[in-house]
Design an enzyme around this catalytic site. Structure first.
Site, PDB file in Angstrom:
ATOM      1  N   GLU A   1       5.437   1.134  -9.247  1.00 43.94           N
ATOM      2  CA  GLU A   1       6.132  -0.115  -9.606  1.00 43.94           C
ATOM      3  C   GLU A   1       5.034  -1.122  -9.903  1.00 43.94           C
ATOM      4  OE1 GLU A   1       7.189  -3.635  -9.362  1.00 43.94           O
ATOM      5  OE2 GLU A   1       7.986  -3.326  -7.343  1.00 43.94           O
TER       6      GLU A   1
ATOM      7  N   ASN B   1       3.040  -9.772  -1.788  1.00 39.80           N
ATOM      8  CA  ASN B   1       4.041 -10.790  -2.167  1.00 39.80           C
ATOM      9  C   ASN B   1       5.380 -10.594  -1.455  1.00 39.80           C
ATOM     10  OD1 ASN B   1       4.643  -8.522  -3.681  1.00 39.80           O
ATOM     11  ND2 ASN B   1       5.214  -9.649  -5.518  1.00 39.80           N
TER      12      ASN B   1
ATOM     13  N   GLY C   1       2.168  -2.635  -7.204  1.00 41.84           N
ATOM     14  CA  GLY C   1       1.000  -3.484  -7.422  1.00 41.84           C
ATOM     15  C   GLY C   1       0.708  -3.580  -8.905  1.00 41.84           C
ATOM     16  N   SER C   2      -0.543  -3.892  -9.216  1.00 47.13           N
ATOM     17  CA  SER C   2      -0.880  -4.148 -10.625  1.00 47.13           C
ATOM     18  C   SER C   2      -0.986  -2.850 -11.422  1.00 47.13           C
ATOM     19  CB  SER C   2      -2.200  -4.908 -10.718  1.00 47.13           C
ATOM     20  OG  SER C   2      -3.250  -4.039 -10.357  1.00 47.13           O
TER      21      SER C   2
ATOM     22  N   CYS D   1       6.846  -9.566  -9.388  1.00 50.71           N
ATOM     23  CA  CYS D   1       6.661  -8.791 -10.625  1.00 50.71           C
ATOM     24  C   CYS D   1       7.840  -8.956 -11.565  1.00 50.71           C
ATOM     25  CB  CYS D   1       6.530  -7.312 -10.302  1.00 50.71           C
ATOM     26  SG  CYS D   1       5.105  -6.959  -9.329  1.00 50.71           S
TER      27      CYS D   1
ATOM     28  N   GLU E   1      13.351   2.587  -7.262  1.00 55.90           N
ATOM     29  CA  GLU E   1      13.440   2.354  -5.818  1.00 55.90           C
ATOM     30  C   GLU E   1      14.778   1.720  -5.475  1.00 55.90           C
ATOM     31  OE1 GLU E   1       9.464   0.242  -5.198  1.00 55.90           O
ATOM     32  OE2 GLU E   1       9.393   1.899  -3.782  1.00 55.90           O
TER      33      GLU E   1
ATOM     34  N   ALA F   1      -0.933  -4.443   2.288  1.00 56.83           N
ATOM     35  CA  ALA F   1      -1.959  -5.287   1.654  1.00 56.83           C
ATOM     36  C   ALA F   1      -2.850  -5.905   2.727  1.00 56.83           C
ATOM     37  CB  ALA F   1      -1.271  -6.387   0.852  1.00 56.83           C
ATOM     38  N   SER F   2      -4.134  -6.019   2.433  1.00 57.43           N
ATOM     39  CA  SER F   2      -5.071  -6.579   3.418  1.00 57.43           C
ATOM     40  C   SER F   2      -4.786  -8.052   3.691  1.00 57.43           C
ATOM     41  CB  SER F   2      -6.514  -6.424   2.920  1.00 57.43           C
ATOM     42  OG  SER F   2      -6.825  -5.064   2.849  1.00 57.43           O
TER      43      SER F   2
ATOM     44  N   LYS G   1      -0.340   1.943   3.783  1.00 58.71           N
ATOM     45  CA  LYS G   1      -1.448   0.978   3.695  1.00 58.71           C
ATOM     46  C   LYS G   1      -0.869  -0.343   3.203  1.00 58.71           C
ATOM     47  CE  LYS G   1      -5.767  -0.284   1.527  1.00 58.71           C
ATOM     48  NZ  LYS G   1      -5.311  -1.690   1.404  1.00 58.71           N
TER      49      LYS G   1
HETATM   50  C1  SIN Z   1       7.827  -7.186  -6.759  1.00 56.91           C
HETATM   51  O1  SIN Z   1       7.472  -8.312  -7.019  1.00 56.91           O
HETATM   52  O2  SIN Z   1       7.062  -6.238  -6.888  1.00 56.91           O
HETATM   53  C2  SIN Z   1       9.214  -6.838  -6.273  1.00 56.91           C
HETATM   54  C3  SIN Z   1      10.111  -7.965  -6.197  1.00 56.91           C
HETATM   55  C4  SIN Z   1      11.517  -7.596  -5.815  1.00 56.91           C
HETATM   56  O3  SIN Z   1      11.798  -6.605  -5.150  1.00 56.91           O
HETATM   57  O4  SIN Z   1      12.389  -8.350  -6.218  1.00 56.91           O
END
Ligand code: SIN
Length: 488
Positions: free
Chosen positions: A263, A165, A241-242, A297, A468, A190-191, A188
């Protein structure tokens, strides 16, 4: 009037940055017959392929990182910072093309992709400045005689596993912090969106990051993820990720006792109190919710509005959402591009259907369009429970009502997740009280946009751990080394 360059020109710039390869210790490994195909979410066309690396090839990247670690760790902080600053300059010089590449592989509108490149670059600049400020502490021993010198040393080679994303920003937020601390990185990406990461890595090497210190490995999660998490040489994993994948990776990291930053998923509540400024609340909701088409997220997953302002808020919100322009990522007036794939579309459909079945009313949108495009949607009423536990990850705002502050806090906290939350109120005391009471790592007060390099980004509860960006974002890449000096 848009100052956006013509679509054909931008697409050509983006395509020119596509490298159909993986990058292992400075060597480009081309995609063979058995490769991962990367498609444009906008029209389904094939953008290119990246290789499915073997376990031995991933191990080469890990071994190279481990071999390069001592020298990189010893490199002066100022020198590492200078390299990061050069990387940032190169990203700036290439920002139109990088943004186009993001639009091609992720589908977000080009202007928003440009914002992402700048957001990504703000992490590189942030950590470039920090690299010469990684000072330790002198501590007096309890015996009153000895002196303890606590140095901050890099933890070792880092594995970074990043999502589709934000194909640029989630990489630089990790890699720039790692390089700043003196850690090599095996990434790595995302694919679905590997090309942006490869392009960023090429620029990092051009800037002077040693080739062995930045590999980009592609392939199946089992092989690549398995080698990275299982390796004793990798001393830290940073994952975005999830929650379900985060749990699996954490279990895989346990035998080698790696540091981890996780995260993970969110189900962000957004509270609008009667005393909120209506325009600020509506703009904040739209800005937060429809960033990346709702595929972040941190975007509000559920809105709770107080009874007194509910009608005015719903009317204004519905008008604003109905006017959002959905379309081709390279069209200058596009505000929302396609969702990443068909699975993303069916999830939004499912959430709408379940909310309507529970008594919710669609106020605007509600339908899929062509391909993986979806109408921006507002739905009022129904049951909020679904949205406390499942992230929609799409352009849907479900709105519920509350009467009291206590109810609002209680619904906001009725989730196993705790990444982001938002509240709108012009009463400063209330804003601080509620902001502190909400169980989440990041809270936006009268703002729907909270992501920047200075903000300690990360969650609580099942949204993970570690921070982060910000001055805290370096901590997970450093460990204390203490020398006790006995003084006579
Ligand atoms: C995310 O969707 O994992 C991060 C989004 C962001 O850094 O604002």
């Amino acid at each position: 009037m848009s100052d956006q360059p013509p679509a054909d020109h931008l697409k050509a710039q983006g395509r020119a940055l596509v490298r159909e390869a993986a990058l292992v210790a400075g060597k480009w490994i081309p995609a063979g017959d058995d490769a991962i195909k990367v498609h444009s979410p906008a029209d389904g066309s094939l953008l290119g392929r990246v290789p499915k690396l073997s376990a031995a090839q991933v191990d080469q990247a890990i071994d190279a990182a481990a071999g390069a670690f001592p020298a990189w760790a010893r490199t002066k902080g100022k020198a590492r910072g200078d390299i990061l600053a050069r990387w940032a300059d190169l990203v700036t010089q290439n920002e139109d093309g990088l943004a186009a590449l993001i639009s091609l592989e992720n589908g977000k509108p080009w202007k928003e992709a440009l914002d992402e490149v700048r957001y990504a670059n703000s992490f590189i600049r942030w950590f470039a400045g920090m690299a010469e400020r990684l000072d330790g502490k002198a501590i007096e021993s309890p015996n009153g005689e000895d002196l303890i010198l606590a140095f901050r040393e890099p933890v070792g080679p880092v594995a970074a596993i990043t999502p589709w994303n934000f194909p640029a920003a989630m990489i630089t937020r990790k890699a720039a912090a790692a390089f700043c601390a003196g850690c090599p990185v095996v990434l790595k990406p995302a694919s679905a969106t590997p090309f942006t990461g490869l392009a960023l890595a090429a620029l990092a090497l051009e800037a002077g990051i040693p080739a062995e210190c930045f590999s980009v490995v592609s392939g199946g999660q089992d092989v690549v993820g398995g080698r990275l998490t299982g390796s004793e040489l990798i001393r830290k994993l940073s994952f975005t990720g999830s929650t379900s994948v985060g749990r699996k990776l954490a279990a895989q990291c346990a035998p080698t006792l790696k540091r981890m930053s996780m995260e993970l998923g969110g189900a962000a509540p957004l509270l609008v109190f009667d005393d909120a400024d209506l325009e600020v609340a509506v703009s904040g909701t739209v800005a937060g919710k429809f960033r990346a088409g709702g595929q972040t997220c941190v975007c509000p997953n559920r809105v709770y509005v107080q009874a007194g302002i509910k009608d005015a808020y719903l009317e204004a919100l519905t008008m604003r959402v109905a006017a959002l322009k959905v379309g081709d990522p390279f069209a200058p007036d596009t505000e929302i591009g396609p969702l990443i794939d068909e699975k993303g579309v069916t999830k939004v459909e499912d959430h709408i259907a379940r909310t309507v079945a529970a008594g919710g009313k669609v106020l605007t949108g509600g339908q899929r369009m062509t391909g993986s495009y979806f109408q921006p949607t507002v739905i009022a009423g129904g049951d909020d429970e679904l949205f406390c536990h499942e992230e929609t990850f799409g352009p849907l705002v479900p709105v519920f009502t509350f009467d009291t502050e206590e109810q609002a806090i209680s619904r906001a906290n009725a989730s196993e997740f705790g990444l982001a939350a938002f509240l709108f109120s012009d009463d400063l005391n209330r804003a601080m009280r509620v902001g502190r009471a909400i169980e989440s790592g990041i809270v936006g007060i009268n703002s729907g946009l909270i992501s920047n390099a200075a903000n300690p980004f990360g969650g609580v509860k099942q949204s993970g751990f570690g921070r982060e960006g910000s001055t805290y974002g370096i901590d997970d890449y450093l460990q204390a080394k203490a020398l006790t000096l006995a003084l006579r």
